[in-house]
Design a protein around this motif. Structure first.
Motif, short mmCIF file in Angstrom:
data_model
loop_
_atom_site.label_atom_id
_atom_site.label_comp_id
_atom_site.label_asym_id
_atom_site.label_seq_id
_atom_site.Cartn_x
_atom_site.Cartn_y
_atom_site.Cartn_z
N ALA A 79 -6.88 1.53 -7.80
CA ALA A 79 -7.65 0.28 -7.71
C ALA A 79 -6.86 -0.77 -6.92
CB ALA A 79 -8.00 -0.23 -9.10
N ASP B 104 -4.69 -0.11 -4.56
CA ASP B 104 -4.77 0.32 -3.16
C ASP B 104 -6.08 -0.15 -2.53
OD1 ASP B 104 -4.07 1.83 -0.81
OD2 ASP B 104 -5.44 3.39 -1.50
N GLN B 105 -7.18 0.04 -3.24
CA GLN B 105 -8.50 -0.37 -2.71
C GLN B 105 -8.58 -1.89 -2.56
OE1 GLN B 105 -11.65 1.43 -5.00
NE2 GLN B 105 -10.93 3.48 -4.56
N THR C 127 -6.82 -2.87 0.60
CA THR C 127 -7.62 -2.58 1.79
C THR C 127 -8.65 -3.69 2.00
OG1 THR C 127 -7.32 -0.20 1.57
CG2 THR C 127 -9.25 -0.92 2.81
N LYS C 128 -9.25 -4.14 0.91
CA LYS C 128 -10.26 -5.19 1.01
C LYS C 128 -9.64 -6.51 1.50
CE LYS C 128 -14.34 -6.66 -1.54
NZ LYS C 128 -14.23 -7.80 -2.43
N GLN D 164 0.82 -1.22 0.00
CA GLN D 164 0.00 0.00 0.00
C GLN D 164 0.85 1.26 0.00
OE1 GLN D 164 -3.30 -0.99 2.91
NE2 GLN D 164 -4.48 -0.17 1.20
#
Ligand code: FE
Length: 176
Positions: free
Chosen positions: A147, A149-150, A153-154, A109
């Protein structure tokens, strides 16, 4: 080469494009080790696709450099070198695989955030220089980094039906 009148901003853009190209070359060298160290299935799959995307990013950056009429080589990215040095330290701090997975996500990240900032800024510079094709290619790279990065996180937080890496790392079986 797309022409422009603003020499100094163009020089800055070119320096940043070369820096980003070197950053992605460095990340390509780290990713096989991150894949090898990861154990959580979704994380490993993500890193394999990140490895492929990062190699593709090199091609896109070379296309942008060609549009600008410059060579992509000649700058060393000190920031990525530092991020990678920190990432290589992670195994020394962790004693279990779930915590190592959490550390890999933290490292990936940080790198994604560097990419978002670098590609986004370069895209904005290119737009100011009326280098619209270069700008849109760079904007796409920034979006793809966002995308990633997201997605990270998920993987860290999990979803309604499955725990994420963080929860696995914090479970009693992993407590010390
Ligand atoms: Fe850099």
């Amino acid at each position: 080469m797309e022409s422009d009148m603003n020499g100094s901003l163009a020089d800055l853009l070119h320096e940043q494009l070369r820096d980003l190209h070197d950053a992605e070359v460095q990340y390509c060298r780290l990713l096989p080790r991150m894949i090898e160290m990861s154990t959580f299935g979704a994380l490993r799959d993500f890193l394999i696709s990140t490895d492929q995307q990062t190699h593709e990013n090199l091609g896109t950056l070379e296309q942008v450099c060609s549009l600008r009429g410059i060579s992509p080589s000649g700058v060393h990215c000190e920031a990525m070198e530092g991020l990678i040095r920190e990432a290589r330290r992670s195994p020394g701090f962790t004693v279990d695989s779930a915590t190592l997975d959490a550390a890999i996500i933290a490292n990936a990240q940080r790198i994604a955030h560097y990419e978002i900032a670098g590609f986004g800024t370069a895209s904005a510079f290119a737009r100011c220089l009326n280098s619209n094709k270069a700008s849109s290619l760079l904007a796409r790279l920034a979006d793809e980094a966002g995308a990633r990065d997201q997605a990270l996180t998920k993987i860290a937080l999990g979803g309604w039906f499955e725990p994420g890496v963080n929860q696995e790392a914090a479970s009693p079986a992993n407590s010390h």
